[in-house]
Write a protein that holds these residues in place. Sequence first.
Motif, PDB file in Angstrom:
ATOM      1  N   GLU A   1     -16.669   9.516   8.862  1.00  0.00           N
ATOM      2  CA  GLU A   1     -15.516   9.701   9.755  1.00  0.00           C
ATOM      3  C   GLU A   1     -14.462   8.620   9.519  1.00  0.00           C
ATOM      4  OE1 GLU A   1     -16.942   9.796  13.735  1.00  0.00           O
ATOM      5  OE2 GLU A   1     -17.982  11.722  13.511  1.00  0.00           O
ATOM      6  N   LYS A   2     -14.922   7.375   9.296  1.00  0.00           N
ATOM      7  CA  LYS A   2     -13.970   6.292   9.015  1.00  0.00           C
ATOM      8  C   LYS A   2     -13.200   6.554   7.729  1.00  0.00           C
ATOM      9  CE  LYS A   2     -16.481   2.481  11.238  1.00  0.00           C
ATOM     10  NZ  LYS A   2     -17.191   1.216  10.977  1.00  0.00           N
ATOM     11  N   LEU A   3     -13.910   6.988   6.693  1.00  0.00           N
ATOM     12  CA  LEU A   3     -13.248   7.260   5.416  1.00  0.00           C
ATOM     13  C   LEU A   3     -12.231   8.387   5.563  1.00  0.00           C
ATOM     14  CD1 LEU A   3     -16.282   6.997   2.959  1.00  0.00           C
ATOM     15  CD2 LEU A   3     -14.402   5.395   3.181  1.00  0.00           C
ATOM     16  N   GLU A   4     -12.617   9.448   6.277  1.00  0.00           N
ATOM     17  CA  GLU A   4     -11.691  10.569   6.478  1.00  0.00           C
ATOM     18  C   GLU A   4     -10.460  10.123   7.263  1.00  0.00           C
ATOM     19  OE1 GLU A   4     -13.718  14.767   6.839  1.00  0.00           O
ATOM     20  OE2 GLU A   4     -14.797  13.333   8.083  1.00  0.00           O
ATOM     21  N   ALA A   5     -10.686   9.362   8.328  1.00  0.00           N
ATOM     22  CA  ALA A   5      -9.554   8.902   9.142  1.00  0.00           C
ATOM     23  C   ALA A   5      -8.628   8.006   8.325  1.00  0.00           C
ATOM     24  CB  ALA A   5     -10.077   8.151  10.372  1.00  0.00           C
ATOM     25  N   GLN A   6      -9.211   7.162   7.476  1.00  0.00           N
ATOM     26  CA  GLN A   6      -8.392   6.267   6.655  1.00  0.00           C
ATOM     27  C   GLN A   6      -7.499   7.064   5.706  1.00  0.00           C
ATOM     28  OE1 GLN A   6      -8.413   3.133   7.263  1.00  0.00           O
ATOM     29  NE2 GLN A   6      -8.232   1.842   5.473  1.00  0.00           N
TER      30      GLN A   6
ATOM     31  N   LEU B   1       0.758   4.654  -2.254  1.00  0.00           N
ATOM     32  CA  LEU B   1       0.477   5.941  -1.626  1.00  0.00           C
ATOM     33  C   LEU B   1       1.569   6.960  -1.913  1.00  0.00           C
ATOM     34  CD1 LEU B   1      -0.989   4.878   1.847  1.00  0.00           C
ATOM     35  CD2 LEU B   1      -2.190   5.974  -0.049  1.00  0.00           C
ATOM     36  N   MET B   2       2.808   6.514  -2.067  1.00  0.00           N
ATOM     37  CA  MET B   2       3.876   7.445  -2.421  1.00  0.00           C
ATOM     38  C   MET B   2       3.568   8.131  -3.750  1.00  0.00           C
ATOM     39  SD  MET B   2       7.272   5.273  -1.302  1.00  0.00           S
ATOM     40  CE  MET B   2       8.349   6.359  -2.224  1.00  0.00           C
ATOM     41  N   GLU B   3       3.037   7.377  -4.698  1.00  0.00           N
ATOM     42  CA  GLU B   3       2.685   7.963  -5.996  1.00  0.00           C
ATOM     43  C   GLU B   3       1.496   8.908  -5.872  1.00  0.00           C
ATOM     44  OE1 GLU B   3       3.323   5.567  -9.698  1.00  0.00           O
ATOM     45  OE2 GLU B   3       2.925   3.926  -8.308  1.00  0.00           O
ATOM     46  N   VAL B   4       0.523   8.549  -5.034  1.00  0.00           N
ATOM     47  CA  VAL B   4      -0.645   9.417  -4.852  1.00  0.00           C
ATOM     48  C   VAL B   4      -0.211  10.745  -4.235  1.00  0.00           C
ATOM     49  CG1 VAL B   4      -2.910   9.646  -3.785  1.00  0.00           C
ATOM     50  CG2 VAL B   4      -2.151   7.414  -4.598  1.00  0.00           C
ATOM     51  N   ARG B   5       0.660  10.688  -3.235  1.00  0.00           N
ATOM     52  CA  ARG B   5       1.119  11.924  -2.592  1.00  0.00           C
ATOM     53  C   ARG B   5       1.884  12.803  -3.566  1.00  0.00           C
ATOM     54  NH1 ARG B   5       3.234   8.132   1.421  1.00  0.00           N
ATOM     55  NH2 ARG B   5       1.566   7.621   2.889  1.00  0.00           N
ATOM     56  N   GLU B   6       2.692  12.189  -4.432  1.00  0.00           N
ATOM     57  CA  GLU B   6       3.430  12.971  -5.415  1.00  0.00           C
ATOM     58  C   GLU B   6       2.499  13.653  -6.404  1.00  0.00           C
ATOM     59  OE1 GLU B   6       6.096  10.229  -7.209  1.00  0.00           O
ATOM     60  OE2 GLU B   6       7.580  10.329  -5.592  1.00  0.00           O
TER      61      GLU B   6
ATOM     62  N   ARG C   1      -4.258   7.746   8.470  1.00  0.00           N
ATOM     63  CA  ARG C   1      -3.483   6.534   8.177  1.00  0.00           C
ATOM     64  C   ARG C   1      -2.659   6.656   6.902  1.00  0.00           C
ATOM     65  NH1 ARG C   1      -6.552   1.054   8.268  1.00  0.00           N
ATOM     66  NH2 ARG C   1      -4.391   0.451   7.850  1.00  0.00           N
ATOM     67  N   TRP C   2      -3.195   7.332   5.889  1.00  0.00           N
ATOM     68  CA  TRP C   2      -2.514   7.366   4.595  1.00  0.00           C
ATOM     69  C   TRP C   2      -1.786   8.671   4.325  1.00  0.00           C
ATOM     70  CZ3 TRP C   2      -6.959   4.979   1.147  1.00  0.00           C
ATOM     71  CH2 TRP C   2      -7.169   3.648   1.550  1.00  0.00           C
TER      72      TRP C   2
ATOM     73  N   ARG D   1       0.824  -1.208   0.000  1.00  0.00           N
ATOM     74  CA  ARG D   1       0.000   0.000   0.000  1.00  0.00           C
ATOM     75  C   ARG D   1       0.861   1.262   0.000  1.00  0.00           C
ATOM     76  NH1 ARG D   1      -2.463  -0.739   4.455  1.00  0.00           N
ATOM     77  NH2 ARG D   1      -4.245  -1.853   3.592  1.00  0.00           N
ATOM     78  N   GLU D   2       1.946   1.245   0.768  1.00  0.00           N
ATOM     79  CA  GLU D   2       2.799   2.422   0.857  1.00  0.00           C
ATOM     80  C   GLU D   2       3.448   2.742  -0.487  1.00  0.00           C
ATOM     81  OE1 GLU D   2       4.335   5.766   2.361  1.00  0.00           O
ATOM     82  OE2 GLU D   2       2.849   4.450   3.300  1.00  0.00           O
TER      83      GLU D   2
END
Length: 751
Positions: A295-300, A238-243, A304-305, A234-235
């Motif tokens: 709230e769960k979706l936002e926290a995820q 997520l690195m690509e999503v953040r970029e 977390r991400w 997953r990480e």
Amino acid sequence: MPNFCAAPNCTRKSTQSDLAFFRFPRDPERCRIWVENCRRADLEAKTSDQLNKHYRLCAKHFDPAMVCKTSPYRTVLKDTAIPTIFDLTSHLKKPHTRHRKQIKELTEEDIRKMKERRLASSIDQLVSKKDAAAEASSTEDEPQLSTEDREFREYLRSLFEVVVVLGKQSIPLTSDRESEAQHKSNNFQALLDYRINAGDEALRKRFEATAVNGEFLSEPQQHQLLDVCENTVREEMLMEVRESRFFSLVTSDLVQFSGEKHLPLFLRFVNQQNVLREEFLDFVVFDGDEASLVEKLEAQLTERWGLSMEDCRGQAHKATGTSTIKMKAVATLLMEKYPLAFNMPCSHMALNLHLANSLPYPNVQVVMETMRRIGAFFRIPFTQAELHVAISTHFQKNEEKAAALMLACGAGWTEQHSVFDLLLDLFLPLLLCMDRVWENADGKFSDSVAADAYSIAEILADFEIIVTVVILKNVLTFTRAFGRNLQRETLDVFFAANSLTAVLHSLNEVNDNIDVYHEFWFEEAVSLASVMEIPVKLPRLFLRKQRGADVDEIQVESYFQEYVTVPVLRGIMQEVEDMFSENNIKALKCLSLVPAVMGQMKFNTTEENYADVYRNDLPNPDTLPAELHCWRIKWKHRGKEVRLPTTIHETLQLPDVKFFPNVDSFLKVLSTFPVLKLEENTSDTASERLQVYLGNVAPALRNKSLAMLRVNTHVKHDLDVMVDKYCRLYPEDEDATDATDATEEDAEVKA
């Protein structure tokens, strides 16, 4: 897209070698020194942000001491790195050649200042070399891994390799319960046994003292391995999503895990190669009310991400059954908090199916659930052949019609835009097919398949279901062409957005003349029922609720107009208006940025009128009108041999789109919209791979972590990273050592 070196007289690019390329620094002072050293006069007027985004220097222009290789896949510069190695004379040998990278002629004052800066840079580099030498010596002084630590890491690597194989091949961690009770084993331990017998020394040394028929790993340890694998994969994504920064949230049908319902989460984004991606990232437990789910979706996503919901530019929820109403409320709550997270239909589902699924009426939900059951039924071996026989029997006097229906009812026919038209054409052959399977004269089908056929036939042979299908078919005729265009090319989506007014006008006209339309539609349903000898009557449930009342005065036609036709029509009108709000349509009209759409509009487009909502997403919003004007002029006066790009992906791959930074950013935001289809070269989507896993693994044997590995087989699975992460999270403590010693003592006693 390849990176080109910005240095004068340097023609290197990233596709020709493994040489590293480095962005210009964001720090204005350091960036100015880089530009001065390059001697590129044309770069002096650009900002550090523009240079950082669009220009690179290859590693050949830096002192080797300034370049650090942190891993086999990553090369970085030291914070004080300055490019000092340039070829500023070779162009003089070809005086008549035109050079794109013009070299600036230096004055004496310029030379003096550069000498001072180079002297300071040399001092910094000398200090850096000393630091590197000191760091190397300190590294040498550090104690190396002990033999036990190395063996433990090799052992972990073998375990992770087995877990990855299980995930990639959709093999459950454990076998079914009956088999497990008989053989005292599971798939994970069986693979470990195989590797040990094949000569894996790390596993053999670790487990040689394990008692016969004992578990190699406890269940908590297996979960630890799975968690580390899942989080590592997953990480990577997520690195690509953040970029990329901007993304859209997509959810799919609920999935059953360990007796609980889970909501699959996907993210859409444009990666650094300007390719649209949609990746599966996790499951969220589907419980609680709408607010708690939000709230769960936002926290995820945030906690977390590490993403920001402020960067979410779209959402799509592919829901069916009773979860539809809840997901509509979730989408509304998310849009209230994040107005730019537009709620749109998902490109994976036909619009007409989405509209029908969104209706909360029991009769409509029964029809939609029956459609899903029919789709699953005809994936069973031999059932499709039975349907073809039934079609041939019913249309034996019209072979052309029979051939057309056989072709239309191929794989996935229950997910088409015109599914209700096709269902009505197939109604009689479908009932005939179900009766033949239920009778099962030749014993070809199992009892469960025969029972399923009987159940489907009983549902279809109900007049209320027939009326509902006829009403859905006729109402959704007005949205069918609109929905098809939404799943086609960018040009079709643009014209679909402009045709919405006509669609709503047609639906409003039907609503204004509902008595006339319902009369025709009801006659169609009665005609079909009479052919199948199905009695025209009020629904049984309605009659039971009206027990004691005088139901003879209630007309069947009036009942179905009030309780079926009117609610279905108005529900679909409301859903279309909600799904395609004014802001959604404005966003889709911005697809005119794609050159092929501009060409169709004779380059008379007005994207700036719709761009205000995305003003904060652009690097230089004040220059947007001028930049759009230049963008239109560029394509309007192109050469005859130049073809207009037809999609956002094709446009983003153009090498000169980087000279239009606002257009580039705008297209990347638009590309994340869930309503736009993925590129044709995508062999299969993450959603399809998830459905394959769910179809291959029984609900009782499903595992969320293994599902993540199966769906994301294309993501790099770095075993060394997994081992490092596991060692940090779960270091071997004294308890584990004591447990091992105790196991060895028990083995000695038994021996």
